[in-house]
Motif scaffolding. Structure first.
Motif, PDB file in Angstrom:
ATOM      1  N   ARG A   1      86.932 -65.630  -6.072  1.00 61.03           N
ATOM      2  CA  ARG A   1      85.643 -65.958  -5.596  1.00 61.03           C
ATOM      3  C   ARG A   1      84.585 -66.457  -7.467  1.00 61.03           C
ATOM      4  O   ARG A   1      85.936 -66.452  -8.198  1.00 61.03           O
ATOM      5  N   SER A   2      83.420 -66.641  -7.082  1.00 62.81           N
ATOM      6  CA  SER A   2      82.877 -67.022  -8.557  1.00 62.81           C
ATOM      7  C   SER A   2      81.446 -65.623  -8.743  1.00 62.81           C
ATOM      8  O   SER A   2      81.288 -64.692  -7.910  1.00 62.81           O
ATOM      9  N   VAL A   3      81.426 -65.525 -10.204  1.00 66.63           N
ATOM     10  CA  VAL A   3      80.288 -64.487 -11.040  1.00 66.63           C
ATOM     11  C   VAL A   3      79.498 -65.242 -10.631  1.00 66.63           C
ATOM     12  O   VAL A   3      78.728 -66.886 -11.276  1.00 66.63           O
ATOM     13  N   VAL A   4      78.125 -64.929 -10.134  1.00 61.55           N
ATOM     14  CA  VAL A   4      76.418 -65.730 -10.718  1.00 61.55           C
ATOM     15  C   VAL A   4      76.138 -64.580 -11.259  1.00 61.55           C
ATOM     16  O   VAL A   4      75.832 -63.603 -11.219  1.00 61.55           O
ATOM     17  N   MET A   5      75.191 -65.121 -12.153  1.00 66.25           N
ATOM     18  CA  MET A   5      74.669 -64.770 -13.638  1.00 66.25           C
ATOM     19  C   MET A   5      72.714 -64.872 -12.930  1.00 66.25           C
ATOM     20  O   MET A   5      73.417 -65.980 -13.397  1.00 66.25           O
ATOM     21  N   THR A   6      71.985 -63.773 -12.911  1.00 66.15           N
ATOM     22  CA  THR A   6      71.468 -64.272 -12.779  1.00 66.15           C
ATOM     23  C   THR A   6      70.094 -62.618 -14.134  1.00 66.15           C
ATOM     24  O   THR A   6      70.346 -62.099 -14.582  1.00 66.15           O
ATOM     25  N   ARG A   7      68.631 -63.000 -13.673  1.00 61.88           N
ATOM     26  CA  ARG A   7      67.979 -61.795 -14.239  1.00 61.88           C
ATOM     27  C   ARG A   7      66.912 -61.478 -13.331  1.00 61.88           C
ATOM     28  O   ARG A   7      65.886 -62.488 -12.607  1.00 61.88           O
ATOM     29  N   GLU A   8      65.924 -60.325 -13.866  1.00 56.91           N
ATOM     30  CA  GLU A   8      64.255 -60.302 -12.946  1.00 56.91           C
ATOM     31  C   GLU A   8      63.986 -59.701 -14.075  1.00 56.91           C
ATOM     32  O   GLU A   8      63.908 -58.946 -15.121  1.00 56.91           O
ATOM     33  N   PRO A   9      63.031 -60.611 -14.099  1.00 54.36           N
ATOM     34  CA  PRO A   9      61.863 -60.765 -13.012  1.00 54.36           C
ATOM     35  C   PRO A   9      62.269 -62.025 -13.605  1.00 54.36           C
ATOM     36  O   PRO A   9      62.331 -62.340 -14.983  1.00 54.36           O
ATOM     37  N   GLY A  10      62.435 -63.248 -12.095  1.00 56.80           N
ATOM     38  CA  GLY A  10      63.264 -64.390 -13.491  1.00 56.80           C
ATOM     39  C   GLY A  10      64.356 -65.022 -11.389  1.00 56.80           C
ATOM     40  O   GLY A  10      64.208 -64.363 -10.294  1.00 56.80           O
ATOM     41  N   GLY A  11      65.230 -66.214 -11.992  1.00 57.42           N
ATOM     42  CA  GLY A  11      66.731 -66.115 -11.491  1.00 57.42           C
ATOM     43  C   GLY A  11      66.163 -67.425 -10.297  1.00 57.42           C
ATOM     44  O   GLY A  11      67.437 -68.203 -10.053  1.00 57.42           O
ATOM     45  N   THR A  12      65.114 -67.969 -10.216  1.00 53.63           N
ATOM     46  CA  THR A  12      64.257 -69.195  -9.806  1.00 53.63           C
ATOM     47  C   THR A  12      63.498 -69.729 -10.101  1.00 53.63           C
ATOM     48  O   THR A  12      62.897 -69.217 -11.361  1.00 53.63           O
ATOM     49  N   GLY A  13      63.019 -70.834  -9.695  1.00 54.06           N
ATOM     50  CA  GLY A  13      62.029 -71.697 -10.642  1.00 54.06           C
ATOM     51  C   GLY A  13      60.721 -71.100 -10.263  1.00 54.06           C
ATOM     52  O   GLY A  13      60.066 -70.473 -11.592  1.00 54.06           O
ATOM     53  N   LEU A  14      60.326 -70.371  -8.998  1.00 52.26           N
ATOM     54  CA  LEU A  14      58.998 -69.317  -8.540  1.00 52.26           C
ATOM     55  C   LEU A  14      59.597 -68.143  -9.687  1.00 52.26           C
ATOM     56  O   LEU A  14      58.331 -68.042 -10.468  1.00 52.26           O
ATOM     57  N   GLY A  15      60.202 -67.483 -10.064  1.00 51.81           N
ATOM     58  CA  GLY A  15      60.506 -66.755 -10.555  1.00 51.81           C
ATOM     59  C   GLY A  15      60.577 -66.378 -12.037  1.00 51.81           C
ATOM     60  O   GLY A  15      59.829 -65.530 -12.778  1.00 51.81           O
TER      61      GLY A  15
END
Length: 206
Positions: free
Chosen positions: A37-51
């Motif tokens: 398995r892998s770990v995906v680290m992200t954030r809000e608002p954000g996480g995508t180009g639009l975000g």
């Protein structure tokens, strides 16, 4: 492969959650790597180009409160569709710096948007989807304010008053009381080693 886990990190600005998120990711990767398995680290608002584009607008441009909430949930819908849901389906674990609890805390508790409007948006955007675990880094607003003043130039949320953050913190704690099965409250006024020991114990139980 079984579905992955979704873990969110929450707290008022200055609580130190972002620092601990990076450490948590490293430790978690050591535990789950053997299982493929892998770990995906992200954030809000954000996480995508639009975000990320919406993040810049939300953090630096004044707007009507309802517009602010709608943009938060628009970024979240894209985040779920493009990043979070596909990663969980692959069996990966997702760590997010903020999620919907932050919108209830900031736009609801802090700014005073009626809770029923946020609940309607939550149902529309997420259905019944919620994090598997939410780590709430709790700290008194005056201590958080001292920490924020020692860092970068504040954005329009970080520039808010202690009274704002008192309301925001209270809403976070209300959410935690409402969903004790997924919240773990971390006393963020402790030392970094003390907090990391608490997090290490949590990782061992996941």
């Amino acid at each position: 492969m079984a579905r992955g886990k979704f873990i969110t990190f929450e707290g008022i600005d200055g609580a130190g959650k972002t620092t601990h998120l990076a450490w948590f990711r490293e430790r978690l990767e050591q535990h789950i790597a053997a299982g493929g398995r892998s770990v995906v680290m992200t954030r809000e608002p954000g996480g995508t180009g639009l975000g990320e584009s919406l993040r810049e607008i939300l953090l630096h441009q004044k707007m009507d409160l309802e517009t602010e909430a709608l943009l938060m949930f628009a970024a979240r819908r894209e985040h779920l569709a493009e990043v979070i849901e596909p990663a969980l389906a692959r069996g990966d674990w997702v760590l997010s710096d903020r999620f919907t609890d932050a919108t209830f805390a900031y736009q609801g508790g802090g700014r005073g948007l009626p809770r029923d409007k946020l609940e309607a948006l939550e149902r529309w955007v997420q259905g019944g989807f919620q994090p598997d675990l939410t780590l709430l880094f709790d700290i008194p607003p005056d201590t958080a304010s001292e920490r924020r003043s020692a860092t970068r130039e504040p954005d329009r949320f970080e520039s808010e008053s202690d009274a704002f953050f008192t309301r925001t913190r209270a809403e976070y704690l209300r959410r935690a009381e409402e969903a004790p099965y997924r919240f773990v409250i971390i006393d963020s006024s402790q030392s970094i080693p003390e907090i990391q020991k608490r997090l290490e114990d949590l990782i061992s139980t996941l």
